[in-house]
Design an enzyme around this catalytic site. Structure first.
Site, PDB file in Angstrom:
ATOM      1  N   TYR A  16      22.163  35.630  28.238  1.00 27.68           N
ATOM      2  CA  TYR A  16      23.125  35.195  27.589  1.00 27.68           C
ATOM      3  C   TYR A  16      24.057  34.150  28.048  1.00 27.68           C
ATOM      4  O   TYR A  16      25.336  34.423  28.429  1.00 27.68           O
ATOM      5  CB  TYR A  16      24.192  36.331  27.024  1.00 27.68           C
ATOM      6  N   TYR A 143      25.131  48.242  19.635  1.00 25.13           N
ATOM      7  CA  TYR A 143      24.412  47.548  20.229  1.00 25.13           C
ATOM      8  C   TYR A 143      22.875  48.225  20.613  1.00 25.13           C
ATOM      9  O   TYR A 143      22.931  49.288  21.235  1.00 25.13           O
ATOM     10  CB  TYR A 143      24.660  46.794  21.841  1.00 25.13           C
ATOM     11  N   ASP A 244      20.845  56.472  20.210  1.00 25.97           N
ATOM     12  CA  ASP A 244      20.200  55.641  21.286  1.00 25.97           C
ATOM     13  C   ASP A 244      20.930  55.685  22.747  1.00 25.97           C
ATOM     14  O   ASP A 244      22.248  55.477  22.583  1.00 25.97           O
ATOM     15  CB  ASP A 244      20.598  54.163  20.742  1.00 25.97           C
ATOM     16  N   LYS A 273      17.462  52.327  30.733  1.00 30.46           N
ATOM     17  CA  LYS A 273      18.341  51.732  31.645  1.00 30.46           C
ATOM     18  C   LYS A 273      18.383  52.744  33.202  1.00 30.46           C
ATOM     19  O   LYS A 273      17.720  52.229  34.156  1.00 30.46           O
ATOM     20  CB  LYS A 273      19.927  51.919  31.254  1.00 30.46           C
TER      21      LYS A 273
HETATM   22  C1  LIG Z   1      20.728  47.821  27.052  1.00 35.19           C
HETATM   23  C2  LIG Z   1      20.601  48.733  25.919  1.00 35.19           C
HETATM   24  C3  LIG Z   1      19.559  48.468  25.064  1.00 35.19           C
HETATM   25  C4  LIG Z   1      18.290  47.545  25.314  1.00 35.19           C
HETATM   26  O1  LIG Z   1      17.661  47.658  26.315  1.00 35.19           O
HETATM   27  P1  LIG Z   1      16.861  46.570  27.163  1.00 35.19           P
HETATM   28  O2  LIG Z   1      16.125  47.408  28.318  1.00 35.19           O
HETATM   29  O3  LIG Z   1      17.919  45.677  27.557  1.00 35.19           O
HETATM   30  O4  LIG Z   1      15.811  46.157  26.236  1.00 35.19           O
HETATM   31  C5  LIG Z   1      19.579  49.286  23.731  1.00 35.19           C
HETATM   32  N1  LIG Z   1      20.479  50.157  23.507  1.00 35.19           N
HETATM   33  C6  LIG Z   1      21.568  50.221  24.428  1.00 35.19           C
HETATM   34  C7  LIG Z   1      22.623  51.261  23.838  1.00 35.19           C
HETATM   35  C8  LIG Z   1      21.658  49.510  25.478  1.00 35.19           C
HETATM   36  O5  LIG Z   1      22.759  49.785  26.218  1.00 35.19           O
END
Ligand SMILES: *Cc1c(COP(=O)(O)O)cnc(C)c1O
Length: 423
Positions: A16, A143, A244, A273
């Site tokens: 980005y 997101y 998520d 993460k």
């Molecule tokens: C960072 C993130 C993703 C994507 O993960 P990547 O490893 O960057 O592909 C998906 N969902 C949430 C909530 C995130 O914070």
């Protein structure tokens, strides 16, 4: 400009960021909560390298596990083969995760874990003879990643759906939960969600959301009662719930998983993460027994996905060591004290003219400004103060490693105050 930055400018993309002109710094090494730039400057990391380095950098426990594993095998294919690091990791994830999640699909990044979750939800309804249930209901301000399936459930505005119109799946979006984390919940708060769910019930495969904390879509913390109500409405409508927890998982919000605030279990859970303590790229999608049975009962009887580097042994070994550290250290006390300190020290920012809102949950501290920051000014200003903070839009925020000492955290909050005061 350093030679490395110059070379980078010619051939490298960054996330980005425009290929030229935005500030860029060359890092040489990292240790604990610090990293060192090529020119010798030392920075305290306020970002945990995007929520991931929860134990700081170069933790001997994780490095030891990586070294041991590299002596055995860095990688083997996962089709038809298995190994101890992957099996142990999946056993532990099932044990730690909210109840009812029984089976794990490993992948290489958060976005892929979300793709997998969406594909699974669609395949479940195929298996159950209800293929018309193929839309998702998501939240504005959410997101979920940058690949196409994930992007299609991100906030339509910040996820730039207009740019890819025609190529993205068309999903449904409820309003961002209006109730803050500490607000008393009222029925009107969930009206938008409930209306979409009931109007489109027959075509919705699953709801997808980030529980309690919306991360990259706006750093917004909402009421556990909202999440509890979503779970109930999904049950009543027979719709799957995908949580998520890629950003929130592993203690960041003050609970091991943010779902625990609402005492709910999703049908599908995504983590990533912090899973490997920020050392290797790895993510996982956990599913309930029912989802897993539905998938194997219908046609084609298998889940149609298989990344080349699935279950990478090095990444699984790092994740195992990171989970050991979480279990052995009192992460909850550390996150709790970081939280208290962030609340106390960021409170002073409330009176700054540029600041619209200050909010803290767990080890996440957010300043929301009235206008987007100018990165060409703000990024170097943080570096000059010896702190690594990476704002986006109008959000200046920190989520430091859990091992951050009080004096270092004060340097971070002090720099946030000073840099924002100068805007
Ligand atoms: C960072 C993130 C993703 C994507 O993960 P990547 O490893 O960057 O592909 C998906 N969902 C949430 C909530 C995130 O914070």
């Amino acid at each position: 400009m350093s030679n490395l930055v110059e070379r980078d400018r010619r051939v490298v993309w960054h996330p980005y960021a425009p290929a030229e002109a935005s500030p860029l710094f060359a890092v040489e090494r990292a240790q604990g909560v610090r990293f060192w730039l090529e020119d010798g400057r030392e920075l305290i990391d306020g970002m945990s390298s995007w929520w991931s380095a929860i134990h700081g950098y170069r933790h001997p426990r994780i490095e030891g596990a990586l070294t041991q594993q590299i002596d055995r095998m860095p990688h083997v294919m996962f089709g038809g083969l298995t190994h101890e690091p992957a099996v142990s990791l999946c056993e532990r994830l099932v044990e730690m995760a909210p109840s009812g999640l029984e089976r794990v699909f490993l992948s290489d990044s958060g976005s892929v874990a979300v793709e997998v979750a969406i594909k699974m939800a669609l395949q479940v309804w195929q298996s159950r003879g209800r293929p018309e249930r193929r839309r998702l209901l998501a939240l504005r301000g959410g997101y979920h990643g940058d690949t196409f399936g994930a992007m299609a459930v991100c906030d339509p505005v910040t996820g730039m759906h207009g740019l890819f119109e025609g190529s993205l799946a068309s999903h449904l979006f409820a309003d961002r939960p209006p109730c803050r984390f500490e607000d008393a919940f009222e029925d009107s708060h969930i009206e938008s969600f409930a209306a979409l769910l009931s109007d489109h019930q027959g075509e919705i495969a699953a709801v997808i959301l980030e529980p309690i904390v919306q991360g990259a879509g706006g750093m917004w913390f909402y009421s556990p009662d909202y999440l509890r109500r979503v779970r109930r409405l999904c049950d009543e409508a027979g719709v799957l719930l995908i949580a998520d927890e890629i950003a929130t998982g592993f203690g960041r919000t003050g609970r091991l998983f943010a779902c625990e605030y609402a005492q709910i279990s999703p049908d599908i859970l995504c983590v990533g993460k912090a899973l490997t303590g920020g050392t290797m790229t790895l993510a996982a999608t956990l599913v309930s027994g029912e989802v897993s049975r539905s998938l194997s009962e219908g046609e084609p009887g298998v889940f149609m996905h298989g990344p080349t580097f699935m279950g990478n042994p090095l990444a699984c070994a790092a994740a195992g060591a990171s989970l050991d550290l979480l279990e052995e250290t009192d992460w909850a006390a550390r996150v709790g004290s970081i939280s208290e300190q962030l609340k106390t020290e960021l409170e002073a920012c409330r009176t700054l003219p540029a600041v619209a809102d200050v909010r803290v949950l767990g080890a996440i501290g957010v300043l929301e400004l009235h206008a987007p920051v100018d990165m060409s000014v703000v990024q170097p200003a943080f570096v000059e103060r010896g702190v690594w903070i990476r704002p986006f839009g109008e959000l200046v925020y920190t989520m430091p490693p859990y091992i951050t000492e009080s004096q270092d955290l004060s340097r971070i909050t002090g720099a946030m105050y000073q840099v924002v005061a100068a805007i």
